[in-house]
Design a protein around this motif. Sequence first.
Motif, PDB file in Angstrom:
ATOM      1  N   THR A 123       8.953  -8.755  -0.393  1.00 14.61           N
ATOM      2  CA  THR A 123      10.079  -7.841  -0.625  1.00 14.61           C
ATOM      3  C   THR A 123       9.654  -6.510  -1.222  1.00 14.61           C
ATOM      4  O   THR A 123      10.486  -5.639  -1.436  1.00 14.61           O
ATOM      5  CB  THR A 123      11.108  -8.504  -1.564  1.00 14.61           C
ATOM      6  OG1 THR A 123      10.427  -8.925  -2.756  1.00 14.61           O
ATOM      7  CG2 THR A 123      11.769  -9.695  -0.904  1.00 14.61           C
ATOM      8  N   ALA A 124       8.367  -6.342  -1.489  1.00 12.73           N
ATOM      9  CA  ALA A 124       7.861  -5.066  -1.994  1.00 12.73           C
ATOM     10  C   ALA A 124       6.685  -4.643  -1.130  1.00 12.73           C
ATOM     11  O   ALA A 124       5.931  -5.481  -0.628  1.00 12.73           O
ATOM     12  CB  ALA A 124       7.420  -5.198  -3.451  1.00 12.73           C
ATOM     13  N   ARG A 125       6.546  -3.353  -0.957  1.00 11.16           N
ATOM     14  CA  ARG A 125       5.474  -2.825  -0.111  1.00 11.16           C
ATOM     15  C   ARG A 125       4.114  -3.306  -0.587  1.00 11.16           C
ATOM     16  O   ARG A 125       3.787  -3.237  -1.767  1.00 11.16           O
ATOM     17  CB  ARG A 125       5.502  -1.298  -0.131  1.00 11.16           C
ATOM     18  CG  ARG A 125       6.633  -0.711   0.649  1.00 11.16           C
ATOM     19  CD  ARG A 125       6.732   0.786   0.489  1.00 11.16           C
ATOM     20  NE  ARG A 125       5.445   1.467   0.703  1.00 11.16           N
ATOM     21  CZ  ARG A 125       5.353   2.761   1.045  1.00 11.16           C
ATOM     22  NH1 ARG A 125       6.445   3.478   1.223  1.00 11.16           N
ATOM     23  NH2 ARG A 125       4.172   3.313   1.199  1.00 11.16           N
ATOM     24  N   VAL A 151       9.893   1.409  -3.121  1.00  5.62           N
ATOM     25  CA  VAL A 151       9.099   0.217  -3.467  1.00  5.62           C
ATOM     26  C   VAL A 151       9.431  -0.932  -2.531  1.00  5.62           C
ATOM     27  O   VAL A 151       8.550  -1.679  -2.101  1.00  5.62           O
ATOM     28  CB  VAL A 151       9.352  -0.194  -4.935  1.00  5.62           C
ATOM     29  CG1 VAL A 151       8.792  -1.586  -5.230  1.00  5.62           C
ATOM     30  CG2 VAL A 151       8.734   0.815  -5.896  1.00  5.62           C
ATOM     31  N   HIS A 152      10.691  -1.080  -2.202  1.00 11.11           N
ATOM     32  CA  HIS A 152      11.115  -2.214  -1.388  1.00 11.11           C
ATOM     33  C   HIS A 152      11.237  -1.864   0.102  1.00 11.11           C
ATOM     34  O   HIS A 152      11.614  -2.712   0.914  1.00 11.11           O
ATOM     35  CB  HIS A 152      12.463  -2.745  -1.885  1.00 11.11           C
ATOM     36  CG  HIS A 152      12.400  -3.228  -3.297  1.00 11.11           C
ATOM     37  ND1 HIS A 152      11.586  -4.269  -3.702  1.00 11.11           N
ATOM     38  CD2 HIS A 152      13.024  -2.803  -4.426  1.00 11.11           C
ATOM     39  CE1 HIS A 152      11.722  -4.457  -4.995  1.00 11.11           C
ATOM     40  NE2 HIS A 152      12.578  -3.585  -5.459  1.00 11.11           N
ATOM     41  N   GLY A 153      10.884  -0.620   0.463  1.00 14.82           N
ATOM     42  CA  GLY A 153      11.000  -0.200   1.848  1.00 14.82           C
ATOM     43  C   GLY A 153       9.690  -0.348   2.595  1.00 14.82           C
ATOM     44  O   GLY A 153       8.650  -0.733   2.041  1.00 14.82           O
ATOM     45  N   ALA A 154       9.707  -0.051   3.873  1.00  8.50           N
ATOM     46  CA  ALA A 154       8.507  -0.134   4.709  1.00  8.50           C
ATOM     47  C   ALA A 154       7.647   1.111   4.499  1.00  8.50           C
ATOM     48  O   ALA A 154       8.176   2.197   4.297  1.00  8.50           O
ATOM     49  CB  ALA A 154       8.902  -0.244   6.165  1.00  8.50           C
ATOM     50  N   PRO A 155       6.334   0.984   4.506  1.00  8.08           N
ATOM     51  CA  PRO A 155       5.471   2.154   4.360  1.00  8.08           C
ATOM     52  C   PRO A 155       5.623   3.115   5.530  1.00  8.08           C
ATOM     53  O   PRO A 155       5.823   2.689   6.652  1.00  8.08           O
ATOM     54  CB  PRO A 155       4.063   1.560   4.302  1.00  8.08           C
ATOM     55  CG  PRO A 155       4.176   0.231   4.975  1.00  8.08           C
ATOM     56  CD  PRO A 155       5.569  -0.245   4.697  1.00  8.08           C
ATOM     57  N   ARG A 156       5.573   4.404   5.229  1.00 12.89           N
ATOM     58  CA  ARG A 156       5.669   5.403   6.284  1.00 12.89           C
ATOM     59  C   ARG A 156       4.291   5.800   6.755  1.00 12.89           C
ATOM     60  O   ARG A 156       3.366   5.929   5.960  1.00 12.89           O
ATOM     61  CB  ARG A 156       6.388   6.649   5.755  1.00 12.89           C
ATOM     62  CG  ARG A 156       7.828   6.374   5.342  1.00 12.89           C
ATOM     63  CD  ARG A 156       8.496   7.643   4.884  1.00 12.89           C
ATOM     64  NE  ARG A 156       9.869   7.396   4.468  1.00 12.89           N
ATOM     65  CZ  ARG A 156      10.695   8.352   4.036  1.00 12.89           C
ATOM     66  NH1 ARG A 156      10.266   9.586   3.955  1.00 12.89           N
ATOM     67  NH2 ARG A 156      11.916   8.056   3.685  1.00 12.89           N
ATOM     68  N   ARG A 157       4.161   6.031   8.039  1.00 11.01           N
ATOM     69  CA  ARG A 157       2.871   6.435   8.598  1.00 11.01           C
ATOM     70  C   ARG A 157       2.743   7.945   8.531  1.00 11.01           C
ATOM     71  O   ARG A 157       3.689   8.668   8.795  1.00 11.01           O
ATOM     72  CB  ARG A 157       2.748   5.977  10.052  1.00 11.01           C
ATOM     73  CG  ARG A 157       2.711   4.467  10.197  1.00 11.01           C
ATOM     74  CD  ARG A 157       2.496   4.108  11.643  1.00 11.01           C
ATOM     75  NE  ARG A 157       2.448   2.667  11.825  1.00 11.01           N
ATOM     76  CZ  ARG A 157       2.257   2.088  12.984  1.00 11.01           C
ATOM     77  NH1 ARG A 157       2.135   2.825  14.081  1.00 11.01           N
ATOM     78  NH2 ARG A 157       2.218   0.759  13.083  1.00 11.01           N
ATOM     79  N   SER A 158       1.557   8.393   8.177  1.00  7.48           N
ATOM     80  CA  SER A 158       1.306   9.837   8.163  1.00  7.48           C
ATOM     81  C   SER A 158       1.291  10.340   9.602  1.00  7.48           C
ATOM     82  O   SER A 158       0.735   9.693  10.489  1.00  7.48           O
ATOM     83  CB  SER A 158      -0.043  10.133   7.496  1.00  7.48           C
ATOM     84  OG  SER A 158      -0.033   9.661   6.176  1.00  7.48           O
ATOM     85  N   SER A 168       1.983  -5.242 -13.084  1.00  5.37           N
ATOM     86  CA  SER A 168       1.212  -5.862 -12.003  1.00  5.37           C
ATOM     87  C   SER A 168       1.733  -7.255 -11.682  1.00  5.37           C
ATOM     88  O   SER A 168       1.864  -7.629 -10.509  1.00  5.37           O
ATOM     89  CB  SER A 168      -0.268  -5.950 -12.396  1.00  5.37           C
ATOM     90  OG  SER A 168      -0.829  -4.673 -12.532  1.00  5.37           O
ATOM     91  N   ASP A 169       2.029  -8.040 -12.725  1.00  8.63           N
ATOM     92  CA  ASP A 169       2.526  -9.399 -12.504  1.00  8.63           C
ATOM     93  C   ASP A 169       3.858  -9.387 -11.755  1.00  8.63           C
ATOM     94  O   ASP A 169       4.070 -10.164 -10.821  1.00  8.63           O
ATOM     95  CB  ASP A 169       2.697 -10.118 -13.844  1.00  8.63           C
ATOM     96  CG  ASP A 169       1.367 -10.464 -14.502  1.00  8.63           C
ATOM     97  OD1 ASP A 169       0.333 -10.430 -13.803  1.00  8.63           O
ATOM     98  OD2 ASP A 169       1.367 -10.764 -15.708  1.00  8.63           O
ATOM     99  N   LEU A 170       4.750  -8.488 -12.178  1.00  4.68           N
ATOM    100  CA  LEU A 170       6.071  -8.436 -11.554  1.00  4.68           C
ATOM    101  C   LEU A 170       6.004  -7.891 -10.130  1.00  4.68           C
ATOM    102  O   LEU A 170       6.668  -8.397  -9.222  1.00  4.68           O
ATOM    103  CB  LEU A 170       7.020  -7.583 -12.413  1.00  4.68           C
ATOM    104  CG  LEU A 170       7.428  -8.239 -13.732  1.00  4.68           C
ATOM    105  CD1 LEU A 170       7.926  -7.201 -14.728  1.00  4.68           C
ATOM    106  CD2 LEU A 170       8.503  -9.301 -13.495  1.00  4.68           C
ATOM    107  N   LEU A 171       5.172  -6.866  -9.915  1.00  5.50           N
ATOM    108  CA  LEU A 171       5.033  -6.303  -8.572  1.00  5.50           C
ATOM    109  C   LEU A 171       4.360  -7.302  -7.638  1.00  5.50           C
ATOM    110  O   LEU A 171       4.799  -7.487  -6.490  1.00  5.50           O
ATOM    111  CB  LEU A 171       4.223  -5.006  -8.633  1.00  5.50           C
ATOM    112  CG  LEU A 171       3.928  -4.344  -7.279  1.00  5.50           C
ATOM    113  CD1 LEU A 171       5.219  -3.960  -6.562  1.00  5.50           C
ATOM    114  CD2 LEU A 171       3.022  -3.124  -7.465  1.00  5.50           C
ATOM    115  N   ALA A 172       3.311  -7.965  -8.103  1.00  8.84           N
ATOM    116  CA  ALA A 172       2.606  -8.939  -7.255  1.00  8.84           C
ATOM    117  C   ALA A 172       3.534 -10.061  -6.827  1.00  8.84           C
ATOM    118  O   ALA A 172       3.464 -10.543  -5.689  1.00  8.84           O
ATOM    119  CB  ALA A 172       1.403  -9.503  -8.010  1.00  8.84           C
TER     120      ALA A 172
END
Length: 197
Positions: free
Chosen positions: A148-150, A189-196, A137-141
Amino acid sequence: MTNRQSHTPAEPPRRTDARLNRERLVAAAREVFAEAGPGASLNEIARRAGVGPGTLYRHFPNRSALLTAVLADRIETLRAEAEQLLTSPNADDALDQWLRAFLTHARVNQGMGSALLVESVGELGFDCHRRILDMASDLLARAQRHGTARADLTADDVLQLVIGIALSTAHSKQAGQPERLLDLVLDAVHGAPRRSE
């Protein structure tokens, strides 16, 4: 007037030997369990540690106690690496490097990996899953704060994916497959979220 120097009492030789023997046993157990799994020979662990079986059983009365010590040691290694990486200038690289280390730990300790996901204090005296989740969590946050992370990911999402790679490639004959799959996860993880649709 006589100057008296305060000296810290030296550790008694017997206690020093016991501590060193325990450290050797845990190090040997990490190695042997990584090679042969949690059912590996305890006599082989004692042999590699350079001690007799009696010494092993004095420190670890059963296999479970030794597995617990190895898991605690592995988690401490991950924690120390996470702490160091939190000071790294590149938040992306820090997250990626720690997840690679986590994948390696999960893969080389097959049979113990499930303990990483159990939300229970148990014999270790702390919650394995919670401690590892806190590191991730610390590293992702930090990467998310740097943009740089979704932002829609949670640390639990990422850990579940990495554990999935470790379990699904346990018997894979394809060289480098776990690393390639992790690369795909890191791209997501580092890309843009995809829309359903």
